[in-house]
Scaffold this motif. Structure first.
Motif, PDB file in Angstrom:
ATOM      1  N   ALA A   1       5.029   5.153 -11.274  1.00  0.00           N
ATOM      2  CA  ALA A   1       4.807   4.727  -9.885  1.00  0.00           C
ATOM      3  C   ALA A   1       4.736   5.965  -9.009  1.00  0.00           C
ATOM      4  O   ALA A   1       5.654   6.773  -8.975  1.00  0.00           O
ATOM      5  CB  ALA A   1       5.938   3.810  -9.416  1.00  0.00           C
ATOM      6  N   VAL A   2       3.635   6.099  -8.281  1.00  0.00           N
ATOM      7  CA  VAL A   2       3.432   7.255  -7.420  1.00  0.00           C
ATOM      8  C   VAL A   2       3.283   6.776  -5.978  1.00  0.00           C
ATOM      9  O   VAL A   2       2.697   5.726  -5.717  1.00  0.00           O
ATOM     10  CB  VAL A   2       2.198   8.079  -7.861  1.00  0.00           C
ATOM     11  CG1 VAL A   2       0.907   7.314  -7.690  1.00  0.00           C
ATOM     12  CG2 VAL A   2       2.130   9.400  -7.127  1.00  0.00           C
ATOM     13  N   VAL A   3       3.839   7.539  -5.049  1.00  0.00           N
ATOM     14  CA  VAL A   3       3.746   7.217  -3.629  1.00  0.00           C
ATOM     15  C   VAL A   3       2.344   7.590  -3.152  1.00  0.00           C
ATOM     16  O   VAL A   3       1.918   8.734  -3.292  1.00  0.00           O
ATOM     17  CB  VAL A   3       4.813   7.972  -2.807  1.00  0.00           C
ATOM     18  CG1 VAL A   3       4.650   7.698  -1.317  1.00  0.00           C
ATOM     19  CG2 VAL A   3       6.210   7.598  -3.283  1.00  0.00           C
ATOM     20  N   VAL A   4       1.609   6.614  -2.618  1.00  0.00           N
ATOM     21  CA  VAL A   4       0.260   6.883  -2.130  1.00  0.00           C
ATOM     22  C   VAL A   4       0.204   6.958  -0.604  1.00  0.00           C
ATOM     23  O   VAL A   4      -0.763   7.440  -0.043  1.00  0.00           O
ATOM     24  CB  VAL A   4      -0.767   5.829  -2.637  1.00  0.00           C
ATOM     25  CG1 VAL A   4      -0.917   5.926  -4.135  1.00  0.00           C
ATOM     26  CG2 VAL A   4      -0.400   4.431  -2.212  1.00  0.00           C
ATOM     27  N   HIS A   5       1.254   6.481   0.048  1.00  0.00           N
ATOM     28  CA  HIS A   5       1.301   6.552   1.513  1.00  0.00           C
ATOM     29  C   HIS A   5       2.740   6.783   1.904  1.00  0.00           C
ATOM     30  O   HIS A   5       3.619   6.037   1.517  1.00  0.00           O
ATOM     31  CB  HIS A   5       0.783   5.253   2.134  1.00  0.00           C
ATOM     32  CG  HIS A   5       0.787   5.286   3.628  1.00  0.00           C
ATOM     33  ND1 HIS A   5      -0.088   6.045   4.352  1.00  0.00           N
ATOM     34  CD2 HIS A   5       1.579   4.674   4.526  1.00  0.00           C
ATOM     35  CE1 HIS A   5       0.156   5.882   5.643  1.00  0.00           C
ATOM     36  NE2 HIS A   5       1.163   5.060   5.772  1.00  0.00           N
TER      37      HIS A   5
ATOM     38  N   GLY B   1       0.786  -1.226   0.000  1.00  0.00           N
ATOM     39  CA  GLY B   1       0.000   0.000   0.000  1.00  0.00           C
ATOM     40  C   GLY B   1       0.816   1.273   0.000  1.00  0.00           C
ATOM     41  O   GLY B   1       0.285   2.347   0.271  1.00  0.00           O
ATOM     42  N   LEU B   2       2.113   1.171  -0.300  1.00  0.00           N
ATOM     43  CA  LEU B   2       2.964   2.358  -0.296  1.00  0.00           C
ATOM     44  C   LEU B   2       2.944   3.103  -1.627  1.00  0.00           C
ATOM     45  O   LEU B   2       3.084   4.320  -1.653  1.00  0.00           O
ATOM     46  CB  LEU B   2       4.405   1.984   0.055  1.00  0.00           C
ATOM     47  CG  LEU B   2       4.623   1.474   1.469  1.00  0.00           C
ATOM     48  CD1 LEU B   2       6.064   1.019   1.656  1.00  0.00           C
ATOM     49  CD2 LEU B   2       4.282   2.549   2.482  1.00  0.00           C
ATOM     50  N   ILE B   3       2.823   2.366  -2.730  1.00  0.00           N
ATOM     51  CA  ILE B   3       2.813   2.994  -4.053  1.00  0.00           C
ATOM     52  C   ILE B   3       1.685   2.420  -4.886  1.00  0.00           C
ATOM     53  O   ILE B   3       1.098   1.394  -4.531  1.00  0.00           O
ATOM     54  CB  ILE B   3       4.153   2.794  -4.816  1.00  0.00           C
ATOM     55  CG1 ILE B   3       4.369   1.322  -5.180  1.00  0.00           C
ATOM     56  CG2 ILE B   3       5.317   3.359  -4.040  1.00  0.00           C
ATOM     57  CD1 ILE B   3       5.500   1.090  -6.169  1.00  0.00           C
ATOM     58  N   ASP B   4       1.396   3.073  -5.980  1.00  0.00           N
ATOM     59  CA  ASP B   4       0.503   2.528  -6.999  1.00  0.00           C
ATOM     60  C   ASP B   4       1.154   2.830  -8.338  1.00  0.00           C
ATOM     61  O   ASP B   4       1.822   3.850  -8.496  1.00  0.00           O
ATOM     62  CB  ASP B   4      -0.886   3.154  -6.919  1.00  0.00           C
ATOM     63  CG  ASP B   4      -1.901   2.382  -7.757  1.00  0.00           C
ATOM     64  OD1 ASP B   4      -1.720   1.149  -7.949  1.00  0.00           O
ATOM     65  OD2 ASP B   4      -2.868   2.994  -8.221  1.00  0.00           O
ATOM     66  N   PHE B   5       1.005   1.922  -9.264  1.00  0.00           N
ATOM     67  CA  PHE B   5       1.593   2.134 -10.581  1.00  0.00           C
ATOM     68  C   PHE B   5       0.849   1.309 -11.604  1.00  0.00           C
ATOM     69  O   PHE B   5       0.095   0.400 -11.274  1.00  0.00           O
ATOM     70  CB  PHE B   5       3.092   1.798 -10.603  1.00  0.00           C
ATOM     71  CG  PHE B   5       3.414   0.331 -10.462  1.00  0.00           C
ATOM     72  CD1 PHE B   5       3.656  -0.460 -11.573  1.00  0.00           C
ATOM     73  CD2 PHE B   5       3.492  -0.259  -9.209  1.00  0.00           C
ATOM     74  CE1 PHE B   5       3.962  -1.805 -11.435  1.00  0.00           C
ATOM     75  CE2 PHE B   5       3.800  -1.594  -9.056  1.00  0.00           C
ATOM     76  CZ  PHE B   5       4.033  -2.378 -10.181  1.00  0.00           C
ATOM     77  N   GLY B   6       1.055   1.671 -12.829  1.00  0.00           N
ATOM     78  CA  GLY B   6       0.480   0.946 -13.944  1.00  0.00           C
ATOM     79  C   GLY B   6       1.226   1.296 -15.198  1.00  0.00           C
ATOM     80  O   GLY B   6       1.952   2.297 -15.258  1.00  0.00           O
ATOM     81  N   ARG B   7       1.053   0.477 -16.206  1.00  0.00           N
ATOM     82  CA  ARG B   7       1.747   0.697 -17.477  1.00  0.00           C
ATOM     83  C   ARG B   7       1.418   2.082 -18.024  1.00  0.00           C
ATOM     84  O   ARG B   7       0.268   2.465 -18.124  1.00  0.00           O
ATOM     85  CB  ARG B   7       1.343  -0.384 -18.467  1.00  0.00           C
ATOM     86  CG  ARG B   7       1.867  -0.113 -19.861  1.00  0.00           C
ATOM     87  CD  ARG B   7       1.625  -1.256 -20.776  1.00  0.00           C
ATOM     88  NE  ARG B   7       2.920  -1.929 -20.877  1.00  0.00           N
ATOM     89  CZ  ARG B   7       3.091  -3.198 -21.144  1.00  0.00           C
ATOM     90  NH1 ARG B   7       2.066  -3.974 -21.322  1.00  0.00           N
ATOM     91  NH2 ARG B   7       4.292  -3.703 -21.231  1.00  0.00           N
ATOM     92  N   GLY B   8       2.441   2.835 -18.307  1.00  0.00           N
ATOM     93  CA  GLY B   8       2.282   4.142 -18.914  1.00  0.00           C
ATOM     94  C   GLY B   8       1.941   5.276 -17.976  1.00  0.00           C
ATOM     95  O   GLY B   8       1.806   6.412 -18.399  1.00  0.00           O
ATOM     96  N   ARG B   9       1.774   5.006 -16.679  1.00  0.00           N
ATOM     97  CA  ARG B   9       1.445   6.109 -15.778  1.00  0.00           C
ATOM     98  C   ARG B   9       2.429   6.271 -14.634  1.00  0.00           C
ATOM     99  O   ARG B   9       2.282   7.151 -13.803  1.00  0.00           O
ATOM    100  CB  ARG B   9       0.023   6.019 -15.262  1.00  0.00           C
ATOM    101  CG  ARG B   9      -0.326   4.779 -14.519  1.00  0.00           C
ATOM    102  CD  ARG B   9      -1.821   4.784 -14.161  1.00  0.00           C
ATOM    103  NE  ARG B   9      -2.152   3.511 -13.558  1.00  0.00           N
ATOM    104  CZ  ARG B   9      -2.327   3.332 -12.271  1.00  0.00           C
ATOM    105  NH1 ARG B   9      -2.236   4.347 -11.453  1.00  0.00           N
ATOM    106  NH2 ARG B   9      -2.610   2.148 -11.809  1.00  0.00           N
TER     107      ARG B   9
END
Length: 169
Positions: free
Chosen positions: A92-96, A82-90
């Protein structure tokens, strides 16, 4: 959203080529695990603040001497926590990220350190000297300087997204 400059090369996770007497204590663990631990430490300590983009998996691979699949495995572990979220083409961003702490909370932690030093026979002057030898923190990396890859992904003009179902505030 903000992006951050890359961590200094000296903070890179040692690669398999660097194993030996001077390697990190966890040098025997898998490279993806070491990358995950290093990125997690940087997120929790505030090097990468909430909302900051991590470098691309290719850039992280170059930084840590790993192939893209190894880096993606480490990133999936961070996403599962639950620390990051990422996906193809967008990206990896820190969410927590690390919560802000007050001076009172830090003072309480220091009180525990001083008490431990006292019972261990270590002088307070030695504790203060040890604190002064710690290099200053660079703080959260939220400068407006965008690496080229982040600007290709949208960089600062990119709209924020929300991770639903987490209960994060």
């Amino acid at each position: 959203m903000t992006s951050v400059p890359y961590p200094p090369a000296s903070s890179a996770v040692p690669t398999g080529k660097e194993r030996g007497a001077s390697a990190a204590p966890d040098a025997g663990s898998a490279l993806y695990t070491r990358i995950e631990r290093k990125l997690k430490q940087e997120i929790v300590s505030g090097v990468y603040a909430q909302g900051a983009y991590l470098p691309s998996s290719g850039e992280l691979g170059k930084l840590y001497g790993a192939n893209k699949n190894t880096v993606l495995r480490a990133l999936r572990m961070l996403r599962a926590e639950g620390l990051i979220d990422f996906g193809r083409g967008r990206g990896a961003v820190v969410v927590h990220s690390a919560p802000r702490v007050s001076l009172a909370e830090i003072s309480e932690q220091l009180r525990h350190v001083v008490n431990l030093a006292d019972v261990s026979g270590i002088s307070r002057a030695a504790v203060v000297a040890a604190i002064q030898r710690i290099p200053p923190s660079q703080g959260p990396r939220t400068s407006g300087v965008l690496p080229a890859a982040a600007s290709r992904r949208g960089g600062a003009g990119r709209t924020a997204f929300t991770v639903h179902g987490r209960g994060d505030a």
